[in-house]
Motif scaffolding. Structure first.
Motif, PDB file in Angstrom:
ATOM      1  N   LYS A   1      -7.871   7.145  -2.564  1.00  0.00           N
ATOM      2  CA  LYS A   1      -7.356   7.054  -3.925  1.00  0.00           C
ATOM      3  C   LYS A   1      -8.434   6.524  -4.873  1.00  0.00           C
ATOM      4  CE  LYS A   1      -3.496   8.433  -2.202  1.00  0.00           C
ATOM      5  NZ  LYS A   1      -3.017   9.835  -2.393  1.00  0.00           N
TER       6      LYS A   1
ATOM      7  N   TYR B   1      -5.568   0.840  -0.518  1.00  0.00           N
ATOM      8  CA  TYR B   1      -5.322   1.985  -1.405  1.00  0.00           C
ATOM      9  C   TYR B   1      -6.559   2.871  -1.484  1.00  0.00           C
ATOM     10  CZ  TYR B   1      -4.515   4.345  -5.927  1.00  0.00           C
ATOM     11  OH  TYR B   1      -4.381   5.272  -6.929  1.00  0.00           O
TER      12      TYR B   1
ATOM     13  N   ARG C   1      -7.594   5.013   1.514  1.00  0.00           N
ATOM     14  CA  ARG C   1      -6.809   6.229   1.715  1.00  0.00           C
ATOM     15  C   ARG C   1      -7.169   7.320   0.713  1.00  0.00           C
ATOM     16  NH1 ARG C   1      -4.620   1.960   3.802  1.00  0.00           N
ATOM     17  NH2 ARG C   1      -3.343   2.166   5.684  1.00  0.00           N
TER      18      ARG C   1
ATOM     19  N   VAL D   1       0.830  -1.206   0.000  1.00  0.00           N
ATOM     20  CA  VAL D   1       0.000   0.000   0.000  1.00  0.00           C
ATOM     21  C   VAL D   1       0.865   1.256   0.000  1.00  0.00           C
ATOM     22  CG1 VAL D   1      -1.762   1.298   1.273  1.00  0.00           C
ATOM     23  CG2 VAL D   1      -1.916  -1.195   1.117  1.00  0.00           C
ATOM     24  N   ASP D   2       2.025   1.210   0.680  1.00  0.00           N
ATOM     25  CA  ASP D   2       2.942   2.356   0.660  1.00  0.00           C
ATOM     26  C   ASP D   2       3.299   2.741  -0.770  1.00  0.00           C
ATOM     27  OD1 ASP D   2       3.271   2.791   3.432  1.00  0.00           O
ATOM     28  OD2 ASP D   2       4.635   1.091   3.564  1.00  0.00           O
TER      29      ASP D   2
ATOM     30  N   VAL E   1       0.026   4.179  -2.914  1.00  0.00           N
ATOM     31  CA  VAL E   1      -0.492   5.525  -2.624  1.00  0.00           C
ATOM     32  C   VAL E   1       0.404   6.633  -3.160  1.00  0.00           C
ATOM     33  CG1 VAL E   1      -1.752   4.759  -0.580  1.00  0.00           C
ATOM     34  CG2 VAL E   1       0.581   5.627  -0.334  1.00  0.00           C
TER      35      VAL E   1
ATOM     36  N   LEU F   1       3.992   5.019   4.911  1.00  0.00           N
ATOM     37  CA  LEU F   1       2.862   5.569   5.641  1.00  0.00           C
ATOM     38  C   LEU F   1       3.111   5.501   7.134  1.00  0.00           C
ATOM     39  CD1 LEU F   1      -0.072   3.933   3.665  1.00  0.00           C
ATOM     40  CD2 LEU F   1       0.835   6.237   3.416  1.00  0.00           C
TER      41      LEU F   1
END
Length: 820
Positions: A445, A440, A443, A405-406, A409, A579
């Motif tokens: 997106k 994702y 957050r 996920v880091d 994003v 994150l």
């Protein structure tokens, strides 16, 4: 830019992990400070006639380089120093490859329409001076030299590339001669040297990082200019999904060499510090043109920027007090970069061009290259959006198998396409993919997907994937009707070019848009195919009906991106590489701050992550220990009194029952606080909320909260909110683009006081969707930062007791009200 098989090299190099080698985290403020300091330094060295001192024997070269650095750092043609530099450059016809190339790039960057005749003049000069005889046929050199080199050649190609984009005509023969040259002078290991051997193929001299970067970028530029698109037009009909015509693998092999030898502290293959900044300037081009965030396992921009921020003019000077001292200029440390103007310009070009915001990422997924059937689609769309929004941006490739996920994003939009089933083979991998995409989307997106080249198997797999991403029945694919803003956010799409689009409404907006395959008996070109055909700068013309389809596809593409991003993009250095991780799971709930959200029939969970994001921000910014989870409770639940603060938002009309009204009044009487807002300034919710408050508190009507009220100041440890920004969409009919105006205003809050305290705080403008980080063109309210500050100030205020002291964060006492 045109992609070769570079992405395959990256997948092989990473070997199952995209985890970068991270060093100290640079900040956006440090980058801005460095660019501002560098700009001041360059401006301070400018001569009265607009040029810069040039002791290196390249009249006009340093002037062109300094001007280019200032322009990319943010100076405009109206800037006094740039204006004088442009005047000097326009008045002087230069006569060396480096100087003419830099002059051309300045003209293309500053005012290309105005200077197009000068740009074409320079293109003609560059083409005339290309070497057309062996042994270095196809390259460029110094005046009078018939043996060329790779450094002169890369600058000539950079200038021709920018000139063609600006509208100048470059002959195909020029590109093809250069292509043959670069292919013939590459070393067997994939690297390039400074010059080609006079006999045979390969390079003469040591392999270096700077020349290998030059070769990679040059091959990408050339393939972009002469390569065959993956779609074509024949007899007035669009033909999509053509078999790929493979490019020479020179760029791929070069990228592999660079990944194996990558460094930001030195020029690989070069002794000492020679050409270190020249090399970093070339690294930026490779990273941007390949659309890759990583070179090997190295986050090239963050590592390079961190190195440059710590690059002091005096190596013996330690950081003050242990803090980083951002340089105002750079000095070359090797004999090749002793001129501070050159060193500073190279550093500024790396920092400014490398930080360009990412518009969207193209998702790489298995099997094979099914995800990349049209290799120019996203690049062409990005270039089109650049021209319309008048700002620099870039795009990236992200490998869904390797990314977490880091990584995801880093881009506000992911484009996910293919024709075969995109689901991994194992059930465990399918669940992991679904969890990544949900993280994702959680957050704020956006996911854009398309079934291409028939795409029946992709359609089946993608629908299955979305059911895994959203197991909740409330979030399902639905047909987007003609009233959806996606059809007109930027450029209204004509009715005859509308195509079925499905969407998933998640949170405050549609967060997933999917273009399914057409029926087999009436297929039309996919968006990807039409974006592939829209080649800016190539001068390609199509029959009018085909061009109309391309225009409609570009309009729909830019509409989707405008809707998804609200035209607000972040520079790379503004997005954390990793994150923030909360340690709340390791903490006991006792002594932590918990807040609940009220259930009601007016769309009570339209922004499901608003509360979670608010408490996460309270934990990170205010250092409060919070229970950052969604807690949706009924007004009649006894658990209501466990919370000192509750949130209430919605977007539709509602009416409370008599029991719910009675319980809400009792909650306020006992010292509880309510923070409410109308999602996207919903008139229906606002009218219902005001009516309910009047019924519950007939003796205490809602009153305007003054901008200087202590709650909106720093009195309780919060923020000064006398003035905030508010997004106000401009009314328009469905045939016009959607526009939003940002206004500086005082917060528009209403409240009800009880025991000389605000116990009900209501915003008729949106706060909750902003907390979800869902940018929306049609949402009237506060942007994320100001929405969060308003909510955090209310949170801090709610923790204060009537005597002005802070109440403990313990549970609410049902009999007596808040703990006292």
């Amino acid at each position: 830019m045109r992609h070769t098989a570079v992405y395959l090299a990256i997948a092989a190099i990473l070997v199952g992990s995209i985890t970068p080698i991270l060093k100290a985290q640079i900040t956006a403020d440090q980058i801005r400070t460095a660019l501002e300091g560098g700009s001041r330094y360059l401006k301070g060295k400018q001569k009265a006639d607009g040029s810069w001192p040039d002791p290196m024997g390249y009249p006009g070269g340093i002037t062109g380089l300094c001007t280019l650095a200032l322009l990319h750092a943010g100076a405009t043609p109206e800037d006094e120093h740039v204006r004088r530099a442009l005047g000097w450059l326009r008045a002087n016809a230069l006569t060396k490859t480096y100087t003419v190339s830099l002059q051309t790039m300045v003209f293309c960057r500053a005012e290309p329409d105005k200077d197009l005749p000068l740009i074409q003049r320079n293109v003609d000069w560059i083409e005339r001076n290309q070497i057309v005889d062996e042994p270095t046929k196809g390259c460029w050199s110094y005046p009078g030299h018939r043996i060329g080199d790779n450094s002169n050649t890369q600058f000539a190609l950079l200038a021709l590339h920018e000139a063609q984009r600006a509208g100048a005509n470059v002959h195909e023969r020029t590109w093809r001669l250069a292509k043959t040259y670069w292919e013939n002078c590459q070393n067997p290991d994939g690297s390039w040297s400074y010059q080609k051997k006079l006999r045979g193929s390969g390079g003469s001299g040591p392999s270096t990082g700077s020349m290998t970067c030059a070769g990679i970028a040059s091959m990408i530029i050339i393939n972009d200019a002469v390569g065959q698109p993956d779609a074509t037009v024949a007899d007035g009909h669009v033909q999509c999904c053509r078999p790929h015509v493979p490019d020479n693998d020179a760029a791929e092999k070069g990228f592999q060499w660079l990944a194996r030898n990558f460094s930001v502290t030195r020029n690989p293959g070069q002794t000492g510090d020679d050409y270190a900044l020249y090399y970093l300037y070339a690294v930026e081009r490779v990273g941007r043109m390949t659309a890759e965030r990583f070179i090997g396992r190295h986050d090239w921009y963050r590592e390079g920027a961190d190195h440059l921020i710590h690059w002091y003019r005096d190596d013996s000077r330690p950081p003050r007090g242990g803090h980083v001292v951002v340089p105002d200029s750079w000095v070359g440390r090797g004999h090749a970069e002793t001129n501070d103007l050159v060193a500073t310009s190279f550093a500024m070009l790396f920092l400014s061009k490398g930080r360009r915001p990412v518009l969207l990422a193209k998702a790489q997924h298995r099997p094979g290259d099914d995800w990349n059937q049209h290799r120019h689609d996203v690049a062409n769309l990005t270039r089109y959006v650049e021209s319309k929004w008048r700002r620099d941006m870039t795009w990236q490739i992200v490998d869904l198998d390797l990314a977490d996920v880091d990584d995801l994003v880093q881009s506000p939009v992911i484009y996910y396409s293919g024709s075969r089933n995109p689901l991994p083979k194992s059930e465990a991998d399918r669940q992991r993919l679904a969890q990544k995409l949900r993280g994702y989307l959680d957050r704020g997106k956006f996911l854009l997907a398309e079934a291409g080249c028939g795409g029946r198997e992709f359609d089946k797999g993608f629908r299955d994937l979305m059911r895994r991403v959203f197991p909740e029945r409330a979030y399902q694919l639905r047909l987007l009707d003609a009233s959806h803003p996606i059809w007109r956010a930027e450029e209204p799409v004509k009715p005859e070019h509308l195509r079925p689009l499905l969407g998933i409404d998640f949170g405050c907006r549609t967060s997933v848009v999917y273009a399914p395959p057409d029926p087999p008996d009436s297929p039309r070109p996919s968006l990807s195919c039409l974006w592939e055909l829209s080649q800016p700068g190539r001068g390609t013309t199509y029959p009018a009906p085909v061009q109309a389809q391309i225009d409609a596809a570009r309009a729909l593409g830019i509409n989707i991106l405008a809707y998804a991003t609200n035209r607000e993009l972040q520079y790379k250095d503004e997005i954390p590489a990793v994150l923030a991780r909360s340690n709340r799971d390791a903490l006991a709930e006792r002594g932590q701050l918990a807040v609940a959200k009220l259930r009601h029939p007016g769309g009570c969970n339209a922004a499901p992550l608003a509360l979670v994001h608010l408490l996460e921000q309270a934990e990170s910014e205010l250092k409060l220990r919070t229970v950052a989870e969604e807690r949706l409770i009924n007004l009649t639940d006894d658990s209501l009194f466990d919370y000192h603060l509750v949130l209430m938002h919605g977007r539709t009309a509602f009416r409370l029952t008599r029991a719910e009204r009675k319980r809400l009044r009792l909650y306020v009487e006992r010292g509880g606080t309510v923070l409410a807002d109308s999602i996207c300034a919903s008139k229906a919710f606002t009218e219902s909320f005001r009516r309910e408050m009047a019924a519950i508190f007939p003796d205490k009507p809602l009153a305007r909260i003054a901008p200087n009220d202590p709650m909106l100041t720093t009195a309780y440890g919060g923020y000064d909110l006398k003035t905030v920004t508010r997004n106000d969409p401009q009314a328009s009919d469905r045939k016009q683009p959607i526009r939003s105006t940002k206004r500086k205003v005082a917060p528009a809050l209403e409240g009800i006081r009880w025991d000389n305290r605000w116990r009900v705080i209501f915003s008729p403008y949106d706060i909750s969707c902003a907390l979800e980080k869902h940018n929306s063109l049609e949402c009237q309210g506060y942007p994320h930062d100001d929405a969060a500050r308003i909510a955090l100030n209310v949170l801090l205020y709610s923790l204060q007791r009537a005597d002005g002291n802070q109440a403990p964060a313990g549970r609410f006492n049902r009999a007596a009200g808040p703990d006292r």
